[in-house]
Design a protein around this motif. Structure first.
Motif, PDB file in Angstrom:
ATOM      1  N   UNK A   1      18.026  24.952   8.427  1.00 14.23           N
ATOM      2  CA  UNK A   1      17.299  23.853   7.791  1.00 14.23           C
ATOM      3  C   UNK A   1      16.203  23.310   8.694  1.00 14.23           C
ATOM      4  N   UNK A   2      16.417  23.311  10.002  1.00 19.80           N
ATOM      5  CA  UNK A   2      15.401  22.792  10.912  1.00 19.80           C
ATOM      6  C   UNK A   2      14.142  23.633  10.851  1.00 19.80           C
ATOM      7  N   UNK A   3      14.276  24.935  10.695  1.00 14.92           N
ATOM      8  CA  UNK A   3      13.108  25.802  10.604  1.00 14.92           C
ATOM      9  C   UNK A   3      12.316  25.481   9.352  1.00 14.92           C
ATOM     10  N   UNK A   4      13.012  25.268   8.245  1.00 12.24           N
ATOM     11  CA  UNK A   4      12.336  24.931   7.001  1.00 12.24           C
ATOM     12  C   UNK A   4      11.605  23.599   7.131  1.00 12.24           C
ATOM     13  N   UNK A   5      12.253  22.616   7.801  1.00 10.05           N
ATOM     14  CA  UNK A   5      11.622  21.308   7.964  1.00 10.05           C
ATOM     15  C   UNK A   5      10.366  21.429   8.809  1.00 10.05           C
ATOM     16  N   UNK A   6      10.428  22.229   9.885  1.00 10.45           N
ATOM     17  CA  UNK A   6       9.259  22.411  10.745  1.00 10.45           C
ATOM     18  C   UNK A   6       8.127  23.055   9.967  1.00 10.45           C
ATOM     19  N   UNK A   7       8.451  24.063   9.176  1.00  7.23           N
ATOM     20  CA  UNK A   7       7.424  24.737   8.376  1.00  7.23           C
ATOM     21  C   UNK A   7       6.795  23.769   7.387  1.00  7.23           C
ATOM     22  N   UNK A   8       7.605  22.916   6.787  1.00  7.89           N
ATOM     23  CA  UNK A   8       7.097  21.938   5.833  1.00  7.89           C
ATOM     24  C   UNK A   8       6.197  20.926   6.542  1.00  7.89           C
ATOM     25  N   UNK A   9       6.603  20.480   7.725  1.00  8.59           N
ATOM     26  CA  UNK A   9       5.789  19.524   8.472  1.00  8.59           C
ATOM     27  C   UNK A   9       4.443  20.140   8.849  1.00  8.59           C
ATOM     28  N   UNK A  10       4.457  21.412   9.279  1.00  9.12           N
ATOM     29  CA  UNK A  10       3.206  22.079   9.646  1.00  9.12           C
ATOM     30  C   UNK A  10       2.286  22.177   8.443  1.00  9.12           C
ATOM     31  N   UNK A  11       2.842  22.533   7.294  1.00  9.61           N
ATOM     32  CA  UNK A  11       2.034  22.656   6.084  1.00  9.61           C
ATOM     33  C   UNK A  11       1.460  21.297   5.692  1.00  9.61           C
ATOM     34  N   UNK A  12       2.258  20.247   5.838  1.00  6.51           N
ATOM     35  CA  UNK A  12       1.798  18.899   5.509  1.00  6.51           C
ATOM     36  C   UNK A  12       0.664  18.483   6.439  1.00  6.51           C
TER      37      UNK A  12
ATOM     38  N   UNK B   1      -1.433  20.440   7.991  1.00  3.90           N
ATOM     39  CA  UNK B   1      -2.629  21.212   7.670  1.00  3.90           C
ATOM     40  C   UNK B   1      -3.343  20.643   6.460  1.00  3.90           C
ATOM     41  N   UNK B   2      -2.598  20.299   5.415  1.00  3.21           N
ATOM     42  CA  UNK B   2      -3.233  19.750   4.218  1.00  3.21           C
ATOM     43  C   UNK B   2      -3.833  18.386   4.506  1.00  3.21           C
ATOM     44  N   UNK B   3      -3.168  17.594   5.341  1.00  2.43           N
ATOM     45  CA  UNK B   3      -3.706  16.283   5.698  1.00  2.43           C
ATOM     46  C   UNK B   3      -5.014  16.451   6.471  1.00  2.43           C
ATOM     47  N   UNK B   4      -5.048  17.418   7.367  1.00  2.00           N
ATOM     48  CA  UNK B   4      -6.263  17.662   8.139  1.00  2.00           C
ATOM     49  C   UNK B   4      -7.399  18.124   7.230  1.00  2.00           C
ATOM     50  N   UNK B   5      -7.080  18.968   6.273  1.00  2.00           N
ATOM     51  CA  UNK B   5      -8.103  19.449   5.338  1.00  2.00           C
ATOM     52  C   UNK B   5      -8.659  18.292   4.512  1.00  2.00           C
ATOM     53  N   UNK B   6      -7.769  17.413   4.051  1.00  2.00           N
ATOM     54  CA  UNK B   6      -8.207  16.277   3.252  1.00  2.00           C
ATOM     55  C   UNK B   6      -9.106  15.358   4.069  1.00  2.00           C
ATOM     56  N   UNK B   7      -8.723  15.118   5.317  1.00  2.00           N
ATOM     57  CA  UNK B   7      -9.529  14.257   6.182  1.00  2.00           C
ATOM     58  C   UNK B   7     -10.906  14.866   6.412  1.00  2.00           C
ATOM     59  N   UNK B   8     -10.945  16.173   6.608  1.00  2.00           N
ATOM     60  CA  UNK B   8     -12.212  16.853   6.817  1.00  2.00           C
ATOM     61  C   UNK B   8     -13.090  16.739   5.577  1.00  2.00           C
ATOM     62  N   UNK B   9     -12.495  16.903   4.399  1.00  2.00           N
ATOM     63  CA  UNK B   9     -13.257  16.781   3.156  1.00  2.00           C
ATOM     64  C   UNK B   9     -13.834  15.388   2.998  1.00  2.00           C
ATOM     65  N   UNK B  10     -13.027  14.354   3.312  1.00  2.00           N
ATOM     66  CA  UNK B  10     -13.494  12.974   3.181  1.00  2.00           C
ATOM     67  C   UNK B  10     -14.668  12.722   4.117  1.00  2.00           C
ATOM     68  N   UNK B  11     -14.540  13.208   5.353  1.00  2.00           N
ATOM     69  CA  UNK B  11     -15.606  13.019   6.334  1.00  2.00           C
ATOM     70  C   UNK B  11     -16.882  13.703   5.870  1.00  2.00           C
ATOM     71  N   UNK B  12     -16.746  14.903   5.355  1.00  2.00           N
ATOM     72  CA  UNK B  12     -17.902  15.647   4.872  1.00  2.00           C
ATOM     73  C   UNK B  12     -18.563  14.925   3.705  1.00  2.00           C
ATOM     74  N   UNK B  13     -17.760  14.400   2.782  1.00  2.00           N
ATOM     75  CA  UNK B  13     -18.302  13.675   1.642  1.00  2.00           C
ATOM     76  C   UNK B  13     -19.062  12.435   2.088  1.00  2.00           C
ATOM     77  N   UNK B  14     -18.476  11.711   3.047  1.00  2.00           N
ATOM     78  CA  UNK B  14     -19.130  10.502   3.540  1.00  2.00           C
ATOM     79  C   UNK B  14     -20.466  10.841   4.192  1.00  2.00           C
TER      80      UNK B  14
END
Length: 116
Positions: free
Chosen positions: A69-80, A82-95
């Motif tokens: 279960x710890x491996x799955x949690x780590x993978x989920x955290x990494x994916x989260x 990455x998506x948060x970083x992508x969203x932040x980058x998109x917002x910055x670009x839009x601004x």
């Protein structure tokens, strides 16, 4: 008089044997290049050469269940992250795009006012 020409298509048994031999060879190549079991099963199913009785969905489900279960949690955290970083980058670009567009429109209006 020329000899008679007949259809020389191979028998169904011969075709089946060739297909099996080709599938066996393809499985060997996939097994050589696959990084792990799941990767090999995925590639075989994509090529349509999986052994009889091997179902990709079942293998995937077994792999997910067998992971700690710890491996799955780590993978989920990494994916989260990455998506948060992508969203932040998109917002910055839009601004930045909006600011540039605002500056250009301001310059155009200023140029029109001074030329009048």
């Amino acid at each position: 008089m020329p000899p008679k020409v007949t259809d020389t298509q191979p028998a169904a048994e011969q075709m089946h044997a060739v297909e099996e031999e080709t599938a066996r060879s393809a499985r060997r190549v996939v097994a050589t290049y696959a990084q792990d079991f799941l990767d090999g099963v995925t590639l075989m199913s994509m090529l349509g050469v999986e052994p009889e009785g091997l179902v990709h969905k079942k293998v995937l489900a077994e792999q997910v269940e067998s992971e700690p279960k710890t491996t799955r949690k780590k993978a989920t955290k990494k994916a989260t992250k990455k998506t948060a970083a992508k969203k932040a980058t998109k917002k910055t670009t839009k601004k930045a795009t909006k600011k540039t567009a605002a500056k250009k429109s301001t310059k155009k209006t200023t140029a029109k006012k001074t030329s009048s």
